[in-house]
Scaffold this motif. Sequence first.
Motif, short mmCIF file in Angstrom:
data_model
loop_
_atom_site.label_atom_id
_atom_site.label_comp_id
_atom_site.label_asym_id
_atom_site.label_seq_id
_atom_site.Cartn_x
_atom_site.Cartn_y
_atom_site.Cartn_z
N ILE A 1 0.84 -1.20 0.00
CA ILE A 1 0.00 0.00 0.00
C ILE A 1 0.88 1.25 0.00
CG2 ILE A 1 -1.59 1.38 1.40
CD1 ILE A 1 -2.80 -1.29 2.33
N ALA A 2 1.94 1.25 0.83
CA ALA A 2 2.84 2.41 0.91
C ALA A 2 3.47 2.68 -0.46
CB ALA A 2 3.91 2.15 1.96
N LEU A 3 3.93 1.61 -1.14
CA LEU A 3 4.56 1.77 -2.46
C LEU A 3 3.57 2.32 -3.48
CD1 LEU A 3 6.67 -1.53 -2.59
CD2 LEU A 3 7.57 0.81 -2.62
N LYS A 4 2.32 1.79 -3.45
CA LYS A 4 1.33 2.21 -4.45
C LYS A 4 0.86 3.63 -4.20
CE LYS A 4 -0.26 -2.32 -5.89
NZ LYS A 4 -1.35 -3.31 -5.84
N LEU A 5 0.74 4.02 -2.91
CA LEU A 5 0.39 5.41 -2.61
C LEU A 5 1.51 6.33 -3.09
CD1 LEU A 5 -1.31 5.17 0.92
CD2 LEU A 5 -2.38 5.71 -1.28
N GLY A 6 2.79 5.86 -2.94
CA GLY A 6 3.93 6.62 -3.43
C GLY A 6 3.82 6.83 -4.94
N ALA A 7 3.43 5.76 -5.66
CA ALA A 7 3.28 5.84 -7.12
C ALA A 7 2.19 6.84 -7.49
CB ALA A 7 2.94 4.45 -7.69
N TRP A 8 1.11 6.86 -6.70
CA TRP A 8 0.01 7.80 -6.96
C TRP A 8 0.47 9.24 -6.73
CZ3 TRP A 8 -2.78 9.98 -2.47
CH2 TRP A 8 -3.71 10.93 -2.86
N VAL B 1 0.58 -1.00 -17.44
CA VAL B 1 0.59 -0.95 -18.90
C VAL B 1 -0.17 0.28 -19.40
CG1 VAL B 1 -0.26 -2.09 -20.99
CG2 VAL B 1 0.88 -3.44 -19.20
N GLY B 2 -1.36 0.49 -18.82
CA GLY B 2 -2.19 1.63 -19.24
C GLY B 2 -1.48 2.95 -19.02
N VAL B 3 -0.97 3.14 -17.81
CA VAL B 3 -0.33 4.42 -17.47
C VAL B 3 0.94 4.62 -18.29
CG1 VAL B 3 0.77 5.74 -15.60
CG2 VAL B 3 -1.31 4.43 -15.14
N LEU C 1 3.46 10.47 -6.89
CA LEU C 1 4.44 10.89 -7.90
C LEU C 1 3.77 11.24 -9.22
CD1 LEU C 1 7.42 8.37 -7.45
CD2 LEU C 1 7.51 10.87 -7.24
N THR C 2 2.78 10.43 -9.64
CA THR C 2 2.23 10.57 -10.99
C THR C 2 0.92 11.33 -11.06
OG1 THR C 2 1.01 8.50 -10.77
CG2 THR C 2 3.23 8.35 -11.68
N GLY C 3 0.15 11.32 -9.95
CA GLY C 3 -1.18 11.91 -10.00
C GLY C 3 -2.15 11.02 -10.75
N SER C 4 -1.76 9.77 -11.03
CA SER C 4 -2.62 8.85 -11.78
C SER C 4 -3.72 8.27 -10.89
CB SER C 4 -1.78 7.71 -12.35
OG SER C 4 -2.59 6.57 -12.57
N ARG D 1 1.97 12.35 -14.89
CA ARG D 1 3.34 12.88 -14.87
C ARG D 1 4.27 11.87 -14.18
NH1 ARG D 1 0.36 15.48 -10.81
NH2 ARG D 1 1.21 14.97 -8.76
N ALA D 2 5.58 12.09 -14.35
CA ALA D 2 6.62 11.26 -13.68
C ALA D 2 6.32 9.77 -13.77
CB ALA D 2 6.77 11.69 -12.22
N VAL D 3 5.94 9.32 -14.98
CA VAL D 3 5.48 7.94 -15.15
C VAL D 3 6.55 6.88 -14.81
CG1 VAL D 3 4.74 6.27 -16.89
CG2 VAL D 3 3.62 8.48 -16.73
N PRO D 4 7.83 7.02 -15.28
CA PRO D 4 8.80 5.94 -15.00
C PRO D 4 8.98 5.68 -13.51
CG PRO D 4 9.63 7.41 -16.69
CD PRO D 4 8.39 8.07 -16.15
N ALA D 5 9.04 6.73 -12.68
CA ALA D 5 9.24 6.55 -11.24
C ALA D 5 8.03 5.84 -10.62
CB ALA D 5 9.46 7.90 -10.55
#
Length: 302
Positions: A16-23, A158-160, A25-28, A104-108
């Motif tokens: 959950i912590a990693l996925k919230l981090g991904a959110w 894949v989508g993002v 960073l990207t705003g996805s 934004r910031a998709v690779p990270a």
Amino acid sequence: MRRYLYVSLVAAFAVIALKLGAWRLTGSVGFLSDALESLVNVVAAGFALLMVAIAGRPPDADHPYGHTKAEYFSSALEGLLIGFAALGIAAEAVHRLLAPHGVRAVPAGVALSVLASLINAGVARWMLSGAHRLRSIVLEADARHLLADVWTSAGVIVGVSLVPLTGWLWLDPVVGMVVAVHIVGEAWRLVARSVDGLMDRSLPASDIAEVDHVLQGFRSDDVRFDHVRTRRAGTRRFVSLHMHMPAHWSLGRAAHCRLRVERALTEHIAGLVATIEMLPQGEESLLDGGRPDKPGPPADCG
Ligand SMILES: [Zn+2]
């Protein structure tokens, strides 16, 4: 059993912590819904721990057959939670289809999400092997839930990833929708299996064949078996059957033969509880079609 569930709980918090981090960073919104799906995992794993604690209690005066069916409540609830999470993803996908926006910031973000999915996939595989060994539907439900989570993440990643490469803003929600449909299928199977357990579905054909194989060793002109019924409750398996023997045998001789059958059944099929009713040839219990007005000498049961 508890070791598996504690590890899955700790892993779920990390994911959950990693996925919230991904959110962040990207705003996805895709990554956000993915994180919410993992939150459902934590709730479900906590509930599973509670149910396993209840299922493990020995039989008591109020529950003489034990508490093993408690497992089915957990897996049914987990199926429903997965289903609702999938509907949430589908609703979000429709929303994004109607109002597309960039990320934004998709690779990270993708890197964090891939790491989270590797953790989930590893824990899920480890738990599935444990579920088969322990015959636990709770553990299997948890592992399938984690695998469903990996599929969600793969679809979102894949989508993002493709959105900035292609400029197709519609791609992200369409992939999300496909993943949601897959998850609904997983949820349906979990609920169906729980219903089977609560409705006393018979044991799998392989177990029934094993029971028949053992009984075959005792069949003769004198000894006959019928009305074989099987069911399971969590990790416990049950068989009940009639053993018909000549009416002139002494009760002691019949009981001795019955004991040998019971011992053979429980030795061949681990964890089996065998209930064997002894009856003379040609007699049936009322439950199984015996006639209440059957003619015969008056019984002296005193
Ligand atoms: Zn019978």
